[in-house]
Write a protein that holds these residues in place. Sequence first.
Motif, PDB file in Angstrom:
ATOM      1  N   LEU A  92       0.674  -1.227   0.104  1.00 49.38           N
ATOM      2  CA  LEU A  92      -0.197  -0.033  -0.203  1.00 49.38           C
ATOM      3  C   LEU A  92       0.909   1.283   0.190  1.00 49.38           C
ATOM      4  N   LEU A  93       2.092   1.394   0.880  1.00 48.88           N
ATOM      5  CA  LEU A  93       2.565   2.374   0.832  1.00 48.88           C
ATOM      6  C   LEU A  93       3.436   2.579  -0.203  1.00 48.88           C
ATOM      7  N   LYS A  94       3.806   1.454  -0.898  1.00 54.79           N
ATOM      8  CA  LYS A  94       4.819   1.587  -2.233  1.00 54.79           C
ATOM      9  C   LYS A  94       3.962   1.987  -3.514  1.00 54.79           C
ATOM     10  N   ILE A  95       2.859   1.549  -3.560  1.00 54.96           N
ATOM     11  CA  ILE A  95       1.865   2.208  -4.695  1.00 54.96           C
ATOM     12  C   ILE A  95       1.229   3.549  -4.482  1.00 54.96           C
ATOM     13  N   ARG A  96       1.133   3.919  -3.264  1.00 50.50           N
ATOM     14  CA  ARG A  96       0.765   5.352  -3.267  1.00 50.50           C
ATOM     15  C   ARG A  96       2.004   6.338  -3.490  1.00 50.50           C
ATOM     16  N   SER A  97       3.205   5.843  -3.055  1.00 46.58           N
ATOM     17  CA  SER A  97       4.546   6.548  -3.239  1.00 46.58           C
ATOM     18  C   SER A  97       4.882   6.464  -4.783  1.00 46.58           C
ATOM     19  N   ALA A  98       4.808   5.225  -5.442  1.00 48.62           N
ATOM     20  CA  ALA A  98       5.225   5.090  -6.846  1.00 48.62           C
ATOM     21  C   ALA A  98       3.974   5.658  -7.672  1.00 48.62           C
ATOM     22  N   LEU A  99       3.074   6.081  -7.474  1.00 46.99           N
ATOM     23  CA  LEU A  99       2.006   6.947  -8.247  1.00 46.99           C
ATOM     24  C   LEU A  99       2.085   8.122  -7.938  1.00 46.99           C
ATOM     25  N   ASN A 100       2.553   8.491  -6.797  1.00 41.47           N
ATOM     26  CA  ASN A 100       2.633  10.016  -6.283  1.00 41.47           C
ATOM     27  C   ASN A 100       1.285  10.437  -5.773  1.00 41.47           C
ATOM     28  N   LEU A 101       0.592   9.543  -5.344  1.00 45.56           N
ATOM     29  CA  LEU A 101      -0.850   9.698  -4.747  1.00 45.56           C
ATOM     30  C   LEU A 101      -0.699  10.533  -3.282  1.00 45.56           C
ATOM     31  N   PHE A 102      -0.313  11.888  -3.408  1.00 43.56           N
ATOM     32  CA  PHE A 102       0.005  12.429  -2.175  1.00 43.56           C
ATOM     33  C   PHE A 102      -1.316  13.046  -1.414  1.00 43.56           C
ATOM     34  N   ALA A 103      -2.306  13.161  -2.029  1.00 41.03           N
ATOM     35  CA  ALA A 103      -3.706  13.724  -1.241  1.00 41.03           C
ATOM     36  C   ALA A 103      -4.368  12.798  -1.086  1.00 41.03           C
ATOM     37  N   ASN A 104      -4.834  12.676   0.376  1.00 39.90           N
ATOM     38  CA  ASN A 104      -5.753  11.364   0.473  1.00 39.90           C
ATOM     39  C   ASN A 104      -7.088  12.500   1.272  1.00 39.90           C
ATOM     40  N   LEU A 105      -8.140  12.270   0.699  1.00 34.38           N
ATOM     41  CA  LEU A 105      -9.316  12.735   0.974  1.00 34.38           C
ATOM     42  C   LEU A 105     -10.358  11.821   1.860  1.00 34.38           C
ATOM     43  N   ARG A 106     -10.581  12.088   2.973  1.00 31.75           N
ATOM     44  CA  ARG A 106     -11.226  11.198   3.672  1.00 31.75           C
ATOM     45  C   ARG A 106     -12.653  12.232   4.477  1.00 31.75           C
ATOM     46  N   PRO A 107     -13.794  11.837   3.467  1.00 31.06           N
ATOM     47  CA  PRO A 107     -14.808  12.665   4.000  1.00 31.06           C
ATOM     48  C   PRO A 107     -15.518  11.811   5.446  1.00 31.06           C
ATOM     49  N   ALA A 108     -15.895  12.703   6.335  1.00 32.24           N
ATOM     50  CA  ALA A 108     -16.802  11.939   7.302  1.00 32.24           C
ATOM     51  C   ALA A 108     -18.154  12.653   7.464  1.00 32.24           C
ATOM     52  N   ILE A 109     -19.058  11.956   6.659  1.00 33.28           N
ATOM     53  CA  ILE A 109     -20.338  12.254   6.566  1.00 33.28           C
ATOM     54  C   ILE A 109     -21.391  11.221   7.522  1.00 33.28           C
ATOM     55  N   LEU A 110     -22.208  11.995   8.277  1.00 35.83           N
ATOM     56  CA  LEU A 110     -23.125  11.195   8.952  1.00 35.83           C
ATOM     57  C   LEU A 110     -24.549  11.216   8.064  1.00 35.83           C
ATOM     58  N   TYR A 111     -24.971  10.084   7.643  1.00 35.48           N
ATOM     59  CA  TYR A 111     -26.247   9.993   6.957  1.00 35.48           C
ATOM     60  C   TYR A 111     -27.343  10.066   8.048  1.00 35.48           C
ATOM     61  N   PRO A 112     -28.298  10.898   7.940  1.00 36.03           N
ATOM     62  CA  PRO A 112     -29.053  11.268   8.840  1.00 36.03           C
ATOM     63  C   PRO A 112     -29.741   9.924   9.301  1.00 36.03           C
ATOM     64  N   GLN A 113     -29.942   9.138   8.563  1.00 32.55           N
ATOM     65  CA  GLN A 113     -30.606   7.665   8.960  1.00 32.55           C
ATOM     66  C   GLN A 113     -29.849   6.919   9.860  1.00 32.55           C
ATOM     67  N   LEU A 114     -28.535   7.337   9.870  1.00 38.82           N
ATOM     68  CA  LEU A 114     -27.725   6.555  10.832  1.00 38.82           C
ATOM     69  C   LEU A 114     -27.137   7.307  12.202  1.00 38.82           C
ATOM     70  N   ILE A 337     -24.378  -1.392  11.037  1.00 39.62           N
ATOM     71  CA  ILE A 337     -25.141  -0.298  11.254  1.00 39.62           C
ATOM     72  C   ILE A 337     -26.450  -0.690  11.624  1.00 39.62           C
ATOM     73  N   MET A 338     -26.711  -1.983  11.969  1.00 41.86           N
ATOM     74  CA  MET A 338     -28.017  -2.616  12.357  1.00 41.86           C
ATOM     75  C   MET A 338     -28.617  -1.756  13.631  1.00 41.86           C
ATOM     76  N   SER A 339     -29.770  -1.203  13.664  1.00 43.10           N
ATOM     77  CA  SER A 339     -30.461  -0.836  14.859  1.00 43.10           C
ATOM     78  C   SER A 339     -32.003  -1.533  14.805  1.00 43.10           C
ATOM     79  N   ALA A 340     -32.567  -1.224  15.927  1.00 43.01           N
ATOM     80  CA  ALA A 340     -34.163  -1.832  16.219  1.00 43.01           C
ATOM     81  C   ALA A 340     -34.857  -1.438  15.191  1.00 43.01           C
ATOM     82  N   GLY A 341     -35.704  -2.523  14.604  1.00 38.47           N
ATOM     83  CA  GLY A 341     -36.642  -2.097  13.466  1.00 38.47           C
ATOM     84  C   GLY A 341     -36.337  -2.023  12.202  1.00 38.47           C
ATOM     85  N   MET A 342     -34.981  -2.370  12.022  1.00 35.97           N
ATOM     86  CA  MET A 342     -34.362  -2.349  10.631  1.00 35.97           C
ATOM     87  C   MET A 342     -34.209  -3.661  10.214  1.00 35.97           C
ATOM     88  N   THR A 343     -34.003  -3.691   8.647  1.00 32.45           N
ATOM     89  CA  THR A 343     -33.814  -5.225   8.295  1.00 32.45           C
ATOM     90  C   THR A 343     -32.305  -5.354   8.015  1.00 32.45           C
TER      91      THR A 343
END
Length: 359
Positions: A92-114, A337-343
């Motif tokens: 993983l470290l090697k492929i990131r570095s070999a392809l120069n993937l320098f910017a990691n974007l990690r969204p933290a979004i909370l779906y209202p349903q969850l 992500i299971m909660s009561a009443g869900m399938t």
Amino acid sequence: MSQQILILAGDGIGPEIMAAAERVLEKINQQFNLGLSWSHGLMGGCAIDAHGVPLPDVTLEAAQKADAILLGAVGGPKWDQIERSIRPERGLLKIRSALNLFANLRPAILYPQLADASSLKPEIVAGLDLLIVRELTGGIYFGQPRGIRELENGEKQGFNTDVYSESEIRRIARVAFDMARLRGSRVCSVDKANVLEVTELWKQTVTALQQSDYPDIELSHLYVDNAAMQLVKAPKQFDVMVTGNLFGDILSDEAAMLTGSIGMLPSASLDEHGKGMYEPCHGSAPDIAGQNIANPLATILSVAMMLRYTFKAEAAAKAIEAAVGKVLDQGLRTGDIMSAGMTRVGTDAMGDAVVAALG
Ligand code: NAD
């Protein structure tokens, strides 16, 4: 020529979640006439088993030719004891570095349903939409010298080097400022400038870039310890957070957990030209591998990010995100992500439900 994707399913739950994501990819490719085609390769433990190394040359060459890479997850207990330099994570470290993937974007979004899935009170996290931009190819994970040496008294000493040049800081800060322009126009830069010179330079460089090129963006700074506290105290104060490799690794996992399930969160790692590797934030979850219970939504949402950032197919990306919202509205949940009443549904059924929700 069609646009090429390299799929690396990896280890553990990787093949299961990727199979579900691939069905979504097939459907969206047809529906939006995207002209995408893809092939498969080996990386991680499966590559060690087949070729003796985590990132075989044939995989790296295919990755270099591809426009985007879709990754499941790598690693697992089977490969934890082998020599460090050929462990799955090194691939993983090697492929990131070999392809120069320098910017990691990690969204933290909370779906209202969850909102109930978070360990924080719903009013603190409901509506959370935060983007962490982490520098991925520099800093202490790559800095030299590194190693474990023996001291004169016979005691062993481990050492690593945290190092960032101005150009490395500028290019990641630029990504953060550009992303902020598409969102809430606020960037918080995280450092430890009171103790570490490397992050003192980080702070100065980010500040200078904001003043020269991004006067429209509101820039703030936090020490990493305070940032970790603020993330659990009042996470909605943040829009875009930018930081180095080590702090970003930790803070992005913390932010992920605010949402209650790491099984919901995609990520992108980009080079300077928009080529990217897209993967769920979670690992290979060996504890649940092979049971058809893993949540495939983070991988499916990674497909959406790939369509948005590399293939500039915003409508198709939005369609996938809407389809995920629709299956959550239908009450479908994997175990994490299971909660009561869900399938409760399994990996395959969740993937199929997203395909069906695409229409
Ligand atoms: P992990 O993310 O694999 O698992 C942490 C916990 O979350 C586990 O209980 C797991 O069952 C659960 N989980 C993770 N993904 C899930 C999903 N999609 N659906 C439902 N539950 C999910 O982290 P870990 O246990 O620390 O690491 C396991 C292996 O993964 C290790 O070998 C590690 O090195 C590797 N890893 C790989 C990556 C990557 O490929 N990018 C990232 C992190 C860890």
